[in-house]
Scaffold this motif. Structure first.
Motif, PDB file in Angstrom:
ATOM      1  N   ILE A  31       0.860  -1.184   0.000  1.00 24.59           N
ATOM      2  CA  ILE A  31       0.000   0.000   0.000  1.00 24.59           C
ATOM      3  C   ILE A  31       0.894   1.231   0.000  1.00 24.59           C
ATOM      4  O   ILE A  31       1.760   1.374   0.856  1.00 24.59           O
ATOM      5  CB  ILE A  31      -0.926  -0.013   1.232  1.00 24.59           C
ATOM      6  N   GLN A  32       0.689   2.096  -0.994  1.00 18.52           N
ATOM      7  CA  GLN A  32       1.516   3.297  -1.144  1.00 18.52           C
ATOM      8  C   GLN A  32       0.631   4.530  -1.128  1.00 18.52           C
ATOM      9  O   GLN A  32      -0.281   4.668  -1.948  1.00 18.52           O
ATOM     10  CB  GLN A  32       2.287   3.242  -2.458  1.00 18.52           C
ATOM     11  N   GLU A  33       0.895   5.434  -0.194  1.00 14.98           N
ATOM     12  CA  GLU A  33       0.140   6.683  -0.128  1.00 14.98           C
ATOM     13  C   GLU A  33       0.496   7.555  -1.334  1.00 14.98           C
ATOM     14  O   GLU A  33       1.658   7.741  -1.673  1.00 14.98           O
ATOM     15  CB  GLU A  33       0.441   7.424   1.173  1.00 14.98           C
ATOM     16  N   ILE A  34      -0.520   8.082  -1.988  1.00 10.07           N
ATOM     17  CA  ILE A  34      -0.318   8.881  -3.195  1.00 10.07           C
ATOM     18  C   ILE A  34       0.231  10.255  -2.841  1.00 10.07           C
ATOM     19  O   ILE A  34       1.185  10.723  -3.438  1.00 10.07           O
ATOM     20  CB  ILE A  34      -1.634   8.994  -3.997  1.00 10.07           C
ATOM     21  N   SER A  35      -0.391  10.910  -1.887  1.00 11.67           N
ATOM     22  CA  SER A  35       0.040  12.225  -1.438  1.00 11.67           C
ATOM     23  C   SER A  35      -0.132  12.267   0.081  1.00 11.67           C
ATOM     24  O   SER A  35      -1.237  12.009   0.575  1.00 11.67           O
ATOM     25  CB  SER A  35      -0.796  13.312  -2.120  1.00 11.67           C
ATOM     26  N   PRO A  36       0.903  12.544   0.844  1.00  9.39           N
ATOM     27  CA  PRO A  36       0.830  12.494   2.303  1.00  9.39           C
ATOM     28  C   PRO A  36      -0.359  13.267   2.881  1.00  9.39           C
ATOM     29  O   PRO A  36      -0.638  14.393   2.480  1.00  9.39           O
ATOM     30  CB  PRO A  36       2.153  13.110   2.749  1.00  9.39           C
ATOM     31  N   GLY A  37      -1.064  12.598   3.793  1.00 11.37           N
ATOM     32  CA  GLY A  37      -2.163  13.224   4.511  1.00 11.37           C
ATOM     33  C   GLY A  37      -3.512  13.184   3.825  1.00 11.37           C
ATOM     34  O   GLY A  37      -4.516  13.575   4.402  1.00 11.37           O
ATOM     35  N   THR A  38      -3.579  12.693   2.589  1.00 13.83           N
ATOM     36  CA  THR A  38      -4.853  12.684   1.862  1.00 13.83           C
ATOM     37  C   THR A  38      -5.696  11.458   2.162  1.00 13.83           C
ATOM     38  O   THR A  38      -6.906  11.476   1.966  1.00 13.83           O
ATOM     39  CB  THR A  38      -4.630  12.730   0.342  1.00 13.83           C
ATOM     40  N   GLY A  39      -5.058  10.371   2.584  1.00 11.09           N
ATOM     41  CA  GLY A  39      -5.765   9.110   2.769  1.00 11.09           C
ATOM     42  C   GLY A  39      -5.968   8.359   1.470  1.00 11.09           C
ATOM     43  O   GLY A  39      -6.635   7.330   1.446  1.00 11.09           O
ATOM     44  N   ASP A  40      -5.389   8.844   0.370  1.00  7.08           N
ATOM     45  CA  ASP A  40      -5.513   8.189  -0.929  1.00  7.08           C
ATOM     46  C   ASP A  40      -4.289   7.314  -1.181  1.00  7.08           C
ATOM     47  O   ASP A  40      -3.151   7.746  -1.009  1.00  7.08           O
ATOM     48  CB  ASP A  40      -5.636   9.226  -2.051  1.00  7.08           C
ATOM     49  N   PHE A  41      -4.560   6.080  -1.614  1.00  9.73           N
ATOM     50  CA  PHE A  41      -3.505   5.085  -1.763  1.00  9.73           C
ATOM     51  C   PHE A  41      -3.652   4.307  -3.061  1.00  9.73           C
ATOM     52  O   PHE A  41      -4.754   4.132  -3.571  1.00  9.73           O
ATOM     53  CB  PHE A  41      -3.572   4.071  -0.609  1.00  9.73           C
ATOM     54  N   PHE A  42      -2.523   3.805  -3.550  1.00  8.26           N
ATOM     55  CA  PHE A  42      -2.500   2.761  -4.563  1.00  8.26           C
ATOM     56  C   PHE A  42      -2.240   1.464  -3.821  1.00  8.26           C
ATOM     57  O   PHE A  42      -1.447   1.433  -2.867  1.00  8.26           O
ATOM     58  CB  PHE A  42      -1.374   2.978  -5.578  1.00  8.26           C
ATOM     59  N   ILE A  43      -2.884   0.385  -4.250  1.00  8.05           N
ATOM     60  CA  ILE A  43      -2.661  -0.919  -3.637  1.00  8.05           C
ATOM     61  C   ILE A  43      -2.109  -1.849  -4.712  1.00  8.05           C
ATOM     62  O   ILE A  43      -2.797  -2.181  -5.680  1.00  8.05           O
ATOM     63  CB  ILE A  43      -3.955  -1.486  -3.020  1.00  8.05           C
ATOM     64  N   TYR A  44      -0.846  -2.234  -4.539  1.00 13.20           N
ATOM     65  CA  TYR A  44      -0.150  -3.102  -5.480  1.00 13.20           C
ATOM     66  C   TYR A  44      -0.348  -4.566  -5.097  1.00 13.20           C
ATOM     67  O   TYR A  44      -0.278  -4.920  -3.918  1.00 13.20           O
ATOM     68  CB  TYR A  44       1.357  -2.820  -5.457  1.00 13.20           C
ATOM     69  N   THR A  45      -0.526  -5.419  -6.083  1.00 18.04           N
ATOM     70  CA  THR A  45      -0.598  -6.857  -5.850  1.00 18.04           C
ATOM     71  C   THR A  45       0.811  -7.438  -5.879  1.00 18.04           C
ATOM     72  O   THR A  45       1.788  -6.731  -6.153  1.00 18.04           O
ATOM     73  CB  THR A  45      -1.480  -7.549  -6.903  1.00 18.04           C
ATOM     74  N   PHE A  46       0.926  -8.726  -5.656  1.00 15.82           N
ATOM     75  CA  PHE A  46       2.229  -9.392  -5.585  1.00 15.82           C
ATOM     76  C   PHE A  46       3.043  -9.268  -6.865  1.00 15.82           C
ATOM     77  O   PHE A  46       4.261  -9.373  -6.842  1.00 15.82           O
ATOM     78  CB  PHE A  46       2.055 -10.878  -5.226  1.00 15.82           C
ATOM     79  N   CYS A  47       2.387  -9.026  -7.999  1.00 17.28           N
ATOM     80  CA  CYS A  47       3.094  -8.964  -9.279  1.00 17.28           C
ATOM     81  C   CYS A  47       3.189  -7.531  -9.799  1.00 17.28           C
ATOM     82  O   CYS A  47       3.361  -7.310 -10.996  1.00 17.28           O
ATOM     83  CB  CYS A  47       2.438  -9.880 -10.295  1.00 17.28           C
TER      84      CYS A  47
END
Length: 82
Positions: A31-47
């Motif tokens: 899980i990678q936060e897109i912009s700090p403090g926004t609560g918006d994330f990208f969720i990467y799978t194993f591949c």
């Protein structure tokens, strides 16, 4: 047995589903936060593909699958503390 979300292969369109927890790679996500403090994330799978809402739908029971990264809204997740 515990239930855990997973994707089962590395192809685009593989559906995100639940399964018994066995700690296989398909049950590991980054899980990678897109912009700090926004609560918006990208969720990467194993591949290194992304969790993606099929066709940008907002309907109940919409398919969530993995897809190659394109960064559109259907790959952005807003996570909040419980």
């Amino acid at each position: 047995a515990k239930s855990s979300p997973q994707v089962e292969a590395d192809r685009d369109g593989i559906t995100f589903s639940g399964a018994n927890f066995d700690n296989k790679p398909g049950q590991r996500f980054r899980i990678q936060e897109i912009s700090p403090g926004t609560g918006d994330f990208f969720i990467y799978t194993f591949c290194a593909k992304m969790l993606d809402v099929s066709e940008c739908s907002t309907k109940n029971n919409t398919v969530i699958h993995q897809w190659v990264f394109h960064g559109e809204a259907n790959q952005m997740w807003n996570l909040k503390k419980a």
